[in-house]
Enzyme design. Structure first.
Site, short mmCIF file in Angstrom:
data_model
loop_
_atom_site.label_atom_id
_atom_site.label_comp_id
_atom_site.label_asym_id
_atom_site.label_seq_id
_atom_site.Cartn_x
_atom_site.Cartn_y
_atom_site.Cartn_z
N ASP A 8 0.87 -1.18 0.00
CA ASP A 8 0.00 0.00 0.00
C ASP A 8 0.91 1.23 0.00
OD1 ASP A 8 0.88 0.33 2.60
OD2 ASP A 8 -1.12 0.36 3.51
N CYS A 65 3.39 -3.04 3.92
CA CYS A 65 2.55 -1.88 4.27
C CYS A 65 3.32 -1.13 5.36
CB CYS A 65 1.13 -2.29 4.67
SG CYS A 65 0.97 -3.28 6.17
N THR A 67 3.12 -1.23 8.65
CA THR A 67 3.55 -2.12 9.73
C THR A 67 3.82 -3.56 9.28
OG1 THR A 67 1.26 -2.74 10.15
CG2 THR A 67 2.14 -0.87 11.42
N HIS A 133 6.25 -30.78 10.80
CA HIS A 133 5.73 -29.44 10.44
C HIS A 133 4.58 -29.56 9.44
CE1 HIS A 133 9.09 -27.94 12.67
NE2 HIS A 133 9.95 -28.56 11.87
C1 RB5 Z 1 -1.60 2.96 6.31
O1 RB5 Z 1 -1.56 4.21 6.92
C2 RB5 Z 1 -1.31 1.87 7.31
O2 RB5 Z 1 -2.41 1.72 8.16
C3 RB5 Z 1 -1.00 0.58 6.61
O3 RB5 Z 1 0.10 0.76 5.78
C4 RB5 Z 1 -0.64 -0.59 7.48
O4 RB5 Z 1 0.33 -0.25 8.43
C5 RB5 Z 1 -1.75 -1.35 8.05
O5 RB5 Z 1 -1.57 -2.35 8.76
#
Ligand code: RB5
Length: 149
Positions: A8, A65, A67, A133
């Site tokens: 994203d 993304c 996080t 596993h």
């Molecule tokens: C976007 O601001 C952020 O929420 C997204 O990149 C991610 O960290 C979501 O888990």
């Protein structure tokens, strides 16, 4: 080896570094977006990359993304996807060896580029160990079957 990548807006810069890195190693990749810093919704990208992996068009996916958490949660909704959020190299090889993870997720706002690229290399160069596993992964599939009626 063919890799599907996606991000994203929060993961755009790291995704571009990963693409440069994999290109320099002649690893075949396809970028499923997003392509600009305009705000977008991470489940849309996680869904596309997850579907490409589950359809076996690609061996692995890499999702980024802010996080790494949102894309991980979203991709893991697809039965058969085992997306692993890794911010250290131990987890990166352990999740391939033990969980047969098929998607690596990373958070651009959490790790630096150098560590992230080491994590990518470690993930892609590690091998599933099977045996006990596999039994555990089969039990994950049983949970998916129970709740995906
Ligand atoms: C976007 O601001 C952020 O929420 C997204 O990149 C991610 O960290 C979501 O888990």
């Amino acid at each position: 080896m063919k890799i599907a990548v996606g991000c994203d807006h929060g993961g755009l810069n790291l995704k571009n570094e990963i693409i440069k890195h994999l290109n320099s190693k002649n690893i075949e990749i396809k970028d499923f977006g997003t392509y600009t810093s305009e705000s977008c919704d991470y489940p849309d990208i996680a869904k596309v990359v997850g579907e490409k992996v589950i359809e076996k068009e690609f061996d692995f996916g890499i999702l980024v993304c802010g996080t790494g958490i949102g894309v991980s949660i979203a991709a893991n909704k697809i039965p058969g996807i085992r997306a692993a959020l890794c911010h250290d190299t131990f987890s990166a090889h352990a999740t391939r060896e033990h969980n047969n993870a098929n998607i690596l997720t990373l958070g651009e706002r959490v790790v630096g580029t150098g560590l992230a690229l080491d994590i990518v290399d470690t993930f892609l160069n590690s091998t599933f160990q099977g045996e006990r596993h596999q039994r555990r992964i089969d039990k994950i599939a049983d949970i998916e079957k129970k709740y995906n009626k």
